[in-house]
Design a protein around this motif. Structure first.
Motif, PDB file in Angstrom:
ATOM      1  N   UNK A   1      17.774 -10.437  -0.485  1.00  0.00           N
ATOM      2  CA  UNK A   1      16.763 -10.422   0.582  1.00  0.00           C
ATOM      3  C   UNK A   1      15.412 -10.929   0.099  1.00  0.00           C
ATOM      4  N   UNK A   2      14.788 -11.780   0.906  1.00  0.00           N
ATOM      5  CA  UNK A   2      13.433 -12.242   0.624  1.00  0.00           C
ATOM      6  C   UNK A   2      12.458 -11.231   1.217  1.00  0.00           C
ATOM      7  N   UNK A   3      11.510 -10.759   0.393  1.00  0.00           N
ATOM      8  CA  UNK A   3      10.559  -9.735   0.826  1.00  0.00           C
ATOM      9  C   UNK A   3       9.230 -10.361   1.231  1.00  0.00           C
ATOM     10  N   UNK A   4       8.775 -11.346   0.479  1.00  0.00           N
ATOM     11  CA  UNK A   4       7.485 -11.958   0.783  1.00  0.00           C
ATOM     12  C   UNK A   4       7.091 -12.983  -0.263  1.00  0.00           C
ATOM     13  N   UNK A   5       5.789 -13.337  -0.245  1.00  0.00           N
ATOM     14  CA  UNK A   5       5.268 -14.312  -1.187  1.00  0.00           C
ATOM     15  C   UNK A   5       3.952 -13.830  -1.782  1.00  0.00           C
ATOM     16  N   UNK A   6       3.702 -14.253  -3.021  1.00  0.00           N
ATOM     17  CA  UNK A   6       2.473 -13.908  -3.742  1.00  0.00           C
ATOM     18  C   UNK A   6       1.788 -15.174  -4.209  1.00  0.00           C
ATOM     19  N   UNK A   7       0.476 -15.096  -4.427  1.00  0.00           N
ATOM     20  CA  UNK A   7      -0.236 -16.142  -5.146  1.00  0.00           C
ATOM     21  C   UNK A   7      -0.746 -15.513  -6.433  1.00  0.00           C
ATOM     22  N   UNK A   8      -0.510 -16.194  -7.537  1.00  0.00           N
ATOM     23  CA  UNK A   8      -0.879 -15.658  -8.855  1.00  0.00           C
ATOM     24  C   UNK A   8      -2.383 -15.826  -9.059  1.00  0.00           C
ATOM     25  N   UNK A   9      -3.061 -14.704  -9.349  1.00  0.00           N
ATOM     26  CA  UNK A   9      -4.508 -14.722  -9.553  1.00  0.00           C
ATOM     27  C   UNK A   9      -4.890 -14.531 -11.020  1.00  0.00           C
ATOM     28  N   UNK A  10      -3.943 -14.118 -11.844  1.00  0.00           N
ATOM     29  CA  UNK A  10      -4.184 -13.921 -13.274  1.00  0.00           C
ATOM     30  C   UNK A  10      -2.851 -14.039 -13.998  1.00  0.00           C
ATOM     31  N   UNK A  11      -2.856 -14.737 -15.135  1.00  0.00           N
ATOM     32  CA  UNK A  11      -1.623 -14.860 -15.917  1.00  0.00           C
ATOM     33  C   UNK A  11      -1.961 -14.847 -17.394  1.00  0.00           C
TER      34      UNK A  11
ATOM     35  N   UNK B   1      -1.647 -11.692  -5.489  1.00  0.00           N
ATOM     36  CA  UNK B   1      -2.010 -11.129  -4.185  1.00  0.00           C
ATOM     37  C   UNK B   1      -0.936 -11.508  -3.186  1.00  0.00           C
ATOM     38  N   UNK B   2      -0.660 -10.608  -2.256  1.00  0.00           N
ATOM     39  CA  UNK B   2       0.383 -10.834  -1.259  1.00  0.00           C
ATOM     40  C   UNK B   2      -0.120 -11.835  -0.229  1.00  0.00           C
ATOM     41  N   UNK B   3       0.605 -12.943  -0.075  1.00  0.00           N
ATOM     42  CA  UNK B   3       0.291 -13.950   0.933  1.00  0.00           C
ATOM     43  C   UNK B   3       1.033 -13.682   2.230  1.00  0.00           C
ATOM     44  N   UNK B   4       2.275 -13.302   2.099  1.00  0.00           N
ATOM     45  CA  UNK B   4       3.163 -13.133   3.247  1.00  0.00           C
ATOM     46  C   UNK B   4       4.118 -11.991   2.946  1.00  0.00           C
ATOM     47  N   UNK B   5       4.417 -11.209   3.964  1.00  0.00           N
ATOM     48  CA  UNK B   5       5.327 -10.077   3.806  1.00  0.00           C
ATOM     49  C   UNK B   5       6.245 -10.014   5.021  1.00  0.00           C
ATOM     50  N   UNK B   6       7.533  -9.874   4.784  1.00  0.00           N
ATOM     51  CA  UNK B   6       8.494  -9.734   5.876  1.00  0.00           C
ATOM     52  C   UNK B   6       8.185  -8.435   6.616  1.00  0.00           C
ATOM     53  N   UNK B   7       8.302  -8.475   7.931  1.00  0.00           N
ATOM     54  CA  UNK B   7       7.989  -7.306   8.760  1.00  0.00           C
ATOM     55  C   UNK B   7       8.782  -6.082   8.310  1.00  0.00           C
ATOM     56  N   UNK B   8       8.133  -4.939   8.254  1.00  0.00           N
ATOM     57  CA  UNK B   8       8.706  -3.655   7.843  1.00  0.00           C
ATOM     58  C   UNK B   8       9.209  -3.647   6.399  1.00  0.00           C
ATOM     59  N   UNK B   9       8.621  -4.489   5.534  1.00  0.00           N
ATOM     60  CA  UNK B   9       9.011  -4.525   4.127  1.00  0.00           C
ATOM     61  C   UNK B   9       7.820  -4.186   3.246  1.00  0.00           C
TER      62      UNK B   9
END
Length: 122
Positions: free
Chosen positions: A80-90, A98-106
């Motif tokens: 299952x795909x839960x969402x997407x992140x953008x990397x702010x520190x590595x 940081x969370x860019x996108x999140x599947x509804x109710x996840x």
């Protein structure tokens, strides 16, 4: 007597050859042989830290896994795909996003897998 020496010598070489073949067949293949030569570009989520502005997702992987600043990662749990992140520190072995996108109710949880989102050319 000469025939006995020849048979004994032939038998001993046969046994040595059989032992070598047997050891080659029974030997285990080292784990690194089955692994990819390239970094997996994925790492598990370690923790989600809520803040006043946004939730920060800490990842147990960083530069060594190919995760770089500004990359977008897809977060999955099993198939299952839960969402997407953008990397702010590595850093070498840790990163944050940081969370860019999140599947509804996840929700993103520790143990989910963050994998670098790549484009495929057809």
């Amino acid at each position: 007597m000469q025939l006995f020496r020849t048979l004994t010598s032939s038998l001993s070489w046969f046994l040595v050859g059989a032992m070598l073949i047997g050891s080659a067949v029974c030997g285990e293949v080292p784990a690194f042989v089955k692994e990819s030569l390239y970094s997996p570009n994925a790492a598990p989520v370690a923790e989600v830290v809520p803040t006043l502005a946004a939730d920060v997702v800490l990842i147990d992987g960083g530069l060594k896994q190919g995760i770089r600043l500004g990359m977008v990662c897809r977060v999955t749990r099993g198939p299952l795909s839960i969402g997407e992140l953008i990397i702010i520190e590595s850093r070498s072995d840790r990163s944050a996003g940081l969370i860019l996108e999140l599947v509804e109710d996840s929700t993103i949880q520790a143990g989910d897998i963050a994998r670098i989102k790549t484009l495929q050319n057809s």
